[in-house]
Design an enzyme around this catalytic site. Structure first.
Site, PDB file in Angstrom:
ATOM      1  N   GLU A   1       0.852  -1.188   0.000  1.00 40.41           N
ATOM      2  CA  GLU A   1       0.000   0.000   0.000  1.00 40.41           C
ATOM      3  C   GLU A   1       0.885   1.234   0.000  1.00 40.41           C
ATOM      4  O   GLU A   1       1.865   1.305   0.743  1.00 40.41           O
ATOM      5  CB  GLU A   1      -0.900   0.005   1.232  1.00 40.41           C
TER       6      GLU A   1
ATOM      7  N   GLU B   1      -2.698  11.300   3.381  1.00 43.70           N
ATOM      8  CA  GLU B   1      -3.750  11.121   4.366  1.00 43.70           C
ATOM      9  C   GLU B   1      -3.716  12.309   5.318  1.00 43.70           C
ATOM     10  O   GLU B   1      -2.642  12.829   5.639  1.00 43.70           O
ATOM     11  CB  GLU B   1      -3.561   9.842   5.175  1.00 43.70           C
TER      12      GLU B   1
END
Length: 285
Positions: free
Chosen positions: A162, A167
């Site tokens: 990932e 974020e």
């Protein structure tokens, strides 16, 4: 740090959350030089009539809740929470509502939102991956632009790998995070760093461009062209580097979860993640 975001009942199931786990290895705000001879392999500028859905040839919507990460929202289909604004933007909206009587891991869902991915429609292996976005704000609000290995259905998470391009958790309005997750360095053990705007500026106040430059054995993160970290296999302490294969793109806006915590009395709704453009380019350089 949160655990993987695995949406119950979703074919792709597996998602992540991220916390900064290692220091940056390149000077903050070093200018990222564009590569020569670029070729655009994916581009969406979200042009279309107001209220229309995303291009189904490029994106699909995931639906459901997320018990593993303890997020509070239900991701809805269609244009309920993700649609074009008619001005060249995609708007992903989180609301405190449940008109569909959706059921979540904790009971009747309290919030709705949306999550999109390009699995089965577009994957990249290396290149410059970027999104120009204006993120939302507020306690418990968690927008993300990230990638998962296309082989997740075969090998599972975190062996799929990932790459979190960006974020943000609402209690850090001036900071975004970039992280990698893989076997032996996932969840709270993800490897990454944060980037903080100067002078107390908040990311929700303006559009910013979040990007990675991804090459064999190297991933470099930048915000508005300012490089803030590079990761290589040397950062993994002998663990497996799983980023030399196809990955697909994901955009989502979560509400609550282990990392951001739940909304509180200070959180206002609706909140919007406004996406101006998503683009992937490759370079022969």
């Amino acid at each position: 740090m949160a655990s993987p975001r695995l949406l119950r009942g979703c074919l792709l199931a597996a998602l992540s959350a991220t916390l900064v786990a290692a220091a940056a290895v390149t000077p903050a705000q070093a200018e990222l030089r564009p590569a020569a001879a670029q070729a655009v392999t994916f581009s969406d500028t979200f042009d279309g009539p107001a209220g229309s859905g995303v291009d189904a040839a490029k994106w699909q919507l995931e639906t459901g809740d997320n018990v593993d990460n303890h997020e509070r929202q239900y991701y809805t289909p269609g244009t309920d929470n993700a649609k074009l604004d008619g001005r060249g933007n995609l708007v992903i909206e989180a609301r405190r509502e449940n008109p569909g009587n959706y059921q979540c891991w904790y009971g009747t869902c309290e919030y709705t939102s949306a999550r999109l991915n390009t699995s089965g429609k577009f994957t990249a292996t290396y290149g410059h991956v970027e999104a120009r976005m204006k993120i939302p704000r507020g306690q418990g609000i968690w927008p993300a632009f990230w990638m998962l290995g296309q082989d997740i259905g075969e090998v599972g998470w975190p062996s799929s790998g990932e790459i979190d391009v960006m974020e943000n958790v609402g209690f850090e309005p001036s900071t975004v995070h970039g992280t990698i997750h893989g076997p032996g360095y996932s969840g709270s053990g993800g490897i990454g760093a944060g980037y903080t705007l100067p002078n107390g500026e908040a990311f929700a106040d303006a559009f910013h461009t979040f990007a990675v430059d991804w090459a064999p054995d190297s991933i470099t993160w930048s915000v508005d062209g300012n490089v803030y970290q590079t990761r290589t296999p040397a950062d993994l302490g002998g663990k497996e580097w799983v980023f030399d294969k196809p990955f697909f793109l994901i955009l989502n806006l979560a509400v609550g979860g282990y990392w951001p915590g739940d909304p509180d009395g200070s959180t206002t709704f609706p909140q919007q993640l406004v996406v101006d453009e998503v683009k992937v380019t490759t370079s022969d350089g």
